[in-house]
Design an enzyme around this catalytic site. Structure first.
Site, PDB file in Angstrom:
ATOM      1  N   LYS A 296      -1.238  -7.028  -9.431  1.00 12.72           N
ATOM      2  CA  LYS A 296      -2.223  -7.183  -8.344  1.00 12.72           C
ATOM      3  C   LYS A 296      -1.822  -6.162  -7.292  1.00 12.72           C
ATOM      4  O   LYS A 296      -0.961  -6.403  -6.453  1.00 12.72           O
ATOM      5  CB  LYS A 296      -2.170  -8.606  -7.787  1.00 12.72           C
TER       6      LYS A 296
ATOM      7  N   PHE B  61       0.806  -1.221   0.000  1.00 19.17           N
ATOM      8  CA  PHE B  61       0.000   0.000   0.000  1.00 19.17           C
ATOM      9  C   PHE B  61       0.840   1.272   0.000  1.00 19.17           C
ATOM     10  O   PHE B  61       0.364   2.332  -0.395  1.00 19.17           O
ATOM     11  CB  PHE B  61      -0.926   0.011   1.233  1.00 19.17           C
TER      12      PHE B  61
ATOM     13  N   GLU C  94       9.412  -4.240  12.875  1.00 16.28           N
ATOM     14  CA  GLU C  94       9.083  -3.092  12.011  1.00 16.28           C
ATOM     15  C   GLU C  94       7.745  -2.534  12.498  1.00 16.28           C
ATOM     16  O   GLU C  94       6.720  -3.229  12.448  1.00 16.28           O
ATOM     17  CB  GLU C  94       8.962  -3.560  10.554  1.00 16.28           C
TER      18      GLU C  94
ATOM     19  N   GLU D 279      -4.919  -3.882  -1.990  1.00 14.78           N
ATOM     20  CA  GLU D 279      -6.367  -3.653  -1.914  1.00 14.78           C
ATOM     21  C   GLU D 279      -6.676  -2.389  -1.105  1.00 14.78           C
ATOM     22  O   GLU D 279      -7.821  -1.951  -1.058  1.00 14.78           O
ATOM     23  CB  GLU D 279      -7.067  -4.878  -1.299  1.00 14.78           C
TER      24      GLU D 279
ATOM     25  N   SER E 103       5.339  -7.112   3.245  1.00 15.36           N
ATOM     26  CA  SER E 103       5.880  -7.444   4.566  1.00 15.36           C
ATOM     27  C   SER E 103       6.653  -8.776   4.534  1.00 15.36           C
ATOM     28  O   SER E 103       6.506  -9.562   3.594  1.00 15.36           O
ATOM     29  CB  SER E 103       4.723  -7.551   5.563  1.00 15.36           C
TER      30      SER E 103
ATOM     31  N   CYS F  39       9.531   1.809   3.510  1.00 10.00           N
ATOM     32  CA  CYS F  39      10.418   0.692   3.833  1.00 10.00           C
ATOM     33  C   CYS F  39      11.830   1.186   4.093  1.00 10.00           C
ATOM     34  O   CYS F  39      12.650   0.467   4.626  1.00 10.00           O
ATOM     35  CB  CYS F  39      10.419  -0.327   2.709  1.00 10.00           C
TER      36      CYS F  39
HETATM   37  P1  NAD Z   1       1.526  -6.736   2.889  1.00 10.87           P
HETATM   38  O1  NAD Z   1       2.558  -7.777   2.953  1.00 10.87           O
HETATM   39  O2  NAD Z   1       0.424  -6.779   3.885  1.00 10.87           O
HETATM   40  O3  NAD Z   1       0.812  -6.735   1.445  1.00 10.87           O
HETATM   41  C1  NAD Z   1       1.553  -6.715   0.252  1.00 10.87           C
HETATM   42  C2  NAD Z   1       0.753  -7.387  -0.856  1.00 10.87           C
HETATM   43  O4  NAD Z   1       0.551  -8.757  -0.528  1.00 10.87           O
HETATM   44  C3  NAD Z   1      -0.630  -6.782  -1.083  1.00 10.87           C
HETATM   45  O5  NAD Z   1      -0.876  -6.718  -2.459  1.00 10.87           O
HETATM   46  C4  NAD Z   1      -1.560  -7.761  -0.399  1.00 10.87           C
HETATM   47  O6  NAD Z   1      -2.827  -7.850  -1.004  1.00 10.87           O
HETATM   48  C5  NAD Z   1      -0.843  -9.088  -0.540  1.00 10.87           C
HETATM   49  N1  NAD Z   1      -1.080  -9.991   0.589  1.00 10.87           N
HETATM   50  C6  NAD Z   1      -1.397  -9.657   1.871  1.00 10.87           C
HETATM   51  N2  NAD Z   1      -1.499 -10.761   2.628  1.00 10.87           N
HETATM   52  C7  NAD Z   1      -1.229 -11.815   1.822  1.00 10.87           C
HETATM   53  C8  NAD Z   1      -1.158 -13.224   2.029  1.00 10.87           C
HETATM   54  N3  NAD Z   1      -1.381 -13.759   3.221  1.00 10.87           N
HETATM   55  N4  NAD Z   1      -0.852 -14.012   0.967  1.00 10.87           N
HETATM   56  C9  NAD Z   1      -0.601 -13.491  -0.260  1.00 10.87           C
HETATM   57  N5  NAD Z   1      -0.657 -12.152  -0.501  1.00 10.87           N
HETATM   58  C10 NAD Z   1      -0.964 -11.332   0.522  1.00 10.87           C
HETATM   59  O7  NAD Z   1       2.303  -5.329   2.945  1.00 10.87           O
HETATM   60  P2  NAD Z   1       1.703  -3.873   3.121  1.00 10.87           P
HETATM   61  O8  NAD Z   1       1.211  -3.700   4.517  1.00 10.87           O
HETATM   62  O9  NAD Z   1       0.802  -3.554   1.989  1.00 10.87           O
HETATM   63  O10 NAD Z   1       3.023  -2.986   2.904  1.00 10.87           O
HETATM   64  C11 NAD Z   1       3.905  -2.660   3.939  1.00 10.87           C
HETATM   65  C12 NAD Z   1       5.093  -3.599   3.985  1.00 10.87           C
HETATM   66  O11 NAD Z   1       5.770  -3.573   2.730  1.00 10.87           O
HETATM   67  C13 NAD Z   1       6.135  -3.188   5.016  1.00 10.87           C
HETATM   68  O12 NAD Z   1       6.606  -4.331   5.658  1.00 10.87           O
HETATM   69  C14 NAD Z   1       7.230  -2.535   4.191  1.00 10.87           C
HETATM   70  O13 NAD Z   1       8.509  -2.556   4.771  1.00 10.87           O
HETATM   71  C15 NAD Z   1       7.174  -3.373   2.963  1.00 10.87           C
HETATM   72  N6  NAD Z   1       7.778  -2.677   1.838  1.00 10.87           N
HETATM   73  C16 NAD Z   1       9.022  -3.080   1.445  1.00 10.87           C
HETATM   74  C17 NAD Z   1       9.665  -2.404   0.419  1.00 10.87           C
HETATM   75  C18 NAD Z   1      11.042  -2.800  -0.012  1.00 10.87           C
HETATM   76  O14 NAD Z   1      11.491  -2.297  -1.017  1.00 10.87           O
HETATM   77  N7  NAD Z   1      11.729  -3.672   0.698  1.00 10.87           N
HETATM   78  C19 NAD Z   1       9.031  -1.343  -0.224  1.00 10.87           C
HETATM   79  C20 NAD Z   1       7.763  -0.983   0.198  1.00 10.87           C
HETATM   80  C21 NAD Z   1       7.139  -1.655   1.236  1.00 10.87           C
END
Ligand code: NAD
Length: 496
Positions: free
Chosen positions: A173, A149, A381, A176, A226, A281
């Site tokens: 994808k 997000f 985090e 959401e 994450s 991040c």
């Molecule tokens: P998230 O892991 O909750 O969601 C990321 C994506 O995965 C979304 O599209 C979501 O729909 C999908 N998803 C969620 N749960 C899932 C599951 N159980 N199985 C399969 N897909 C699933 O992450 P978020 O809260 O949207 O974003 C924040 C996180 O992203 C933080 O941990 C941040 O550090 C990380 N991030 C990392 C970088 C990087 O470059 N390392 C960059 C941006 C964000």
């Protein structure tokens, strides 16, 4: 409430899904749209359409593909503020941050315009007599991107421009929680002359992610999000022998040496910890104060207390709300846990409010001192505007603390000593290092190079590594017979 559309098989179309997820404005909880939980049948249709489109798109000459991207780059620049407004609405980001989110994505489109050079192979003439070997770089097929997000423009743009420039087709994808911005990116994409189904977008959550990754015709998966979800995606994809890159969570340290420029170091700590509500991040979430720099805590606290969150178009606001009610509660939970674990909460943003916006997911700047590395506020985090400070007597001790941390996304050192900086950049086990730069995100001609638990995979996002990720290398070893060569060979045989 109008349901958000997918782009599948040649057009934006409503999903037949009966379930959806509300997308809310995090500053006031107003529901903006509903993201459908796209059905597996629709996902299969998207992958099939992407496979068909791939067969034609891969044969379009690289300079022609690049020209489509040049048009896209120009259009995105023209529409930057329009996209940024939508982005602010669904993320709550202040407008300057939203513009930055779009801009950092446009820079990757610029990089993708360079694709003919990026896809050049290598040649060695005469590997044996009359034989040459050369490599050619070819696209993989259908690639998939799953995005978080926190950067709904930049992170999709880290992925699909380079993937399609290289001749692949791509299915996005998006998160959401803020899918309106990615839909806008797709809408503008098709104003630039790309053939249908080169890029598609499907909405949803876990089930849709799993259906995409496990589809037989999907060749590569890029994920950003994450750590637990990244590990799940990595295992699911690699178990099926797919190419997978997962950029995951972080805990980024900024080390302040006593010889650092004090004002700049404090300003850097404030902006990099609370900026974008700490939802980056590469946000700095740990300050390591070395020696006499520990005496700067009061100044740091005063500087943090001077900034506050606000609505997207409030020019006095330093940052916006947390993305969701749940995200805010999670951050507040960590603040309580930090106090319970014995850390000293110098500044507590738990009860922060923004005038006229009582329902927003606000958290004020929060600062902890006396933090030890066994505390959860140090290890986890938090992803909010919370800065914890730990102390070190020497640079060596600071390096040791950071190298023991399980994450390795970003790190920074503030110092006026070239020797200290050189030692730090050499010994630190983190993939992106800033020297007197708090958030060292590389521009797209480099790659985004997180280490340890911040990255699972081999090739990193954007830059040359992404081109390798989205392509296959083929080597050709060739011998050509011509009349003279045959005559020469015959002569040699006679002489022998
Ligand atoms: P998230 O892991 O909750 O969601 C990321 C994506 O995965 C979304 O599209 C979501 O729909 C999908 N998803 C969620 N749960 C899932 C599951 N159980 N199985 C399969 N897909 C699933 O992450 P978020 O809260 O949207 O974003 C924040 C996180 O992203 C933080 O941990 C941040 O550090 C990380 N991030 C990392 C970088 C990087 O470059 N390392 C960059 C941006 C964000």
């Amino acid at each position: 409430m109008a349901q958000l559309q997918n782009y599948i098989d040649g057009e934006f179309r409503p999903s037949v899904a009966t379930e959806s997820i509300p997308v809310t404005n995090p500053a006031n909880q107003v529901v903006l749209t509903e993201a459908p939980l796209t059905t597996s049948h629709e996902i299969d249709r998207a992958v099939t359409a992407a496979q068909v489109a791939f067969e034609a798109w891969r044969s379009v000459p690289a300079p022609e593909r690049a020209r489509c991207l040049m048009r896209y780059q120009m259009l995105l620049k023209e529409k930057q503020d329009e996209i940024a407004e939508i982005l602010s609405l669904e993320t709550g980001k202040i407008f300057a941050d939203a513009q930055g989110d779009v801009w950092r994505g446009i820079e990757v489109v610029e990089q993708a315009c360079n694709i003919p050079s990026l896809m050049m192979g290598e040649t060695v003439e005469n590997v044996a007599r009359g034989i040459d070997t050369y490599s050619i770089i070819q696209p993989l097929g259908v690639c998939v991107g799953i995005t978080p997000f926190n950067f709904p423009a930049m992170i999709p743009l880290w992925m699909f421009p380079l993937a399609v420039a290289a001749g692949n087709t791509f299915i996005l994808k998006p998160s959401e929680q803020d899918p309106l911005t990615p839909n806008k990116l797709v809408e503008f994409f098709y104003e630039c002359g790309f053939p249908k189904d080169v890029l598609q977008v499907v909405h949803g959550g876990k089930d849709q992610v799993d259906a995409l990754i496990t589809h037989d015709n999907v060749k590569a998966v890029s994920f950003v999000g994450s750590v637990p979800v990244g590990q799940h995606v990595y295992r699911l994809g690699t178990d099926r022998l797919k190419r997978v890159q997962c950029l995951a969570g972080a805990k980024n340290h900024l080390v302040v040496m006593p010889d650092a420029a004090k004002e700049q170091a404090i300003n850097a700590l404030v902006s990099s910890s609370v900026g974008a509500a700490g939802q980056r991040c590469m946000a700095v979430s740990v300050a390591v104060l070395v020696g006499e720099a520990q005496e700067w805590l009061t100044d740091l606290k005063d500087a943090m207390a001077a900034v506050s969150p606000g609505v997207w178009d409030d020019e006095g606001a330093a940052y916006g709300p947390q993305i969701s009610v749940a995200a805010r509660e999670r951050v507040l939970g960590y603040i309580e846990q930090g106090k319970a674990e014995g850390a000293n909460c110098l500044l507590d943003g738990s009860s922060c409010q923004v005038e006229g916006m009582p329902d927003g997911n606000w958290v004020g700047p929060t600062l902890f001192a006396d933090v030890t590395t066994d505390m959860s506020i140090y290890q986890d985090e938090i992803f909010g505007p919370v800065l914890v400070t730990v102390s070190a007597d020497t640079l060596d001790e600071a390096i040791e603390i950071i190298n023991r941390n399980s994450f390795g996304n970003g790190v920074s050192l503030f110092t006026s000593s070239g020797g200290a900086a050189r030692k730090f950049q050499s010994e630190i086990q983190v993939g992106q290092v800033g020297i007197n730069v708090p958030i060292p995100v590389p521009l797209p001609f480099f790659s985004f190079t997180g280490w340890k638990n911040s990255f699972f995979g081999d090739h990193h996002a954007y830059g040359k590594q992404a081109v390798r990720f989205y392509t296959e290398t083929k080597t050709v070893t060739a011998r050509w017979y011509d009349d003279d060569a045959i005559a020469d060979t015959n002569m040699t045989i006679r002489l022998n």
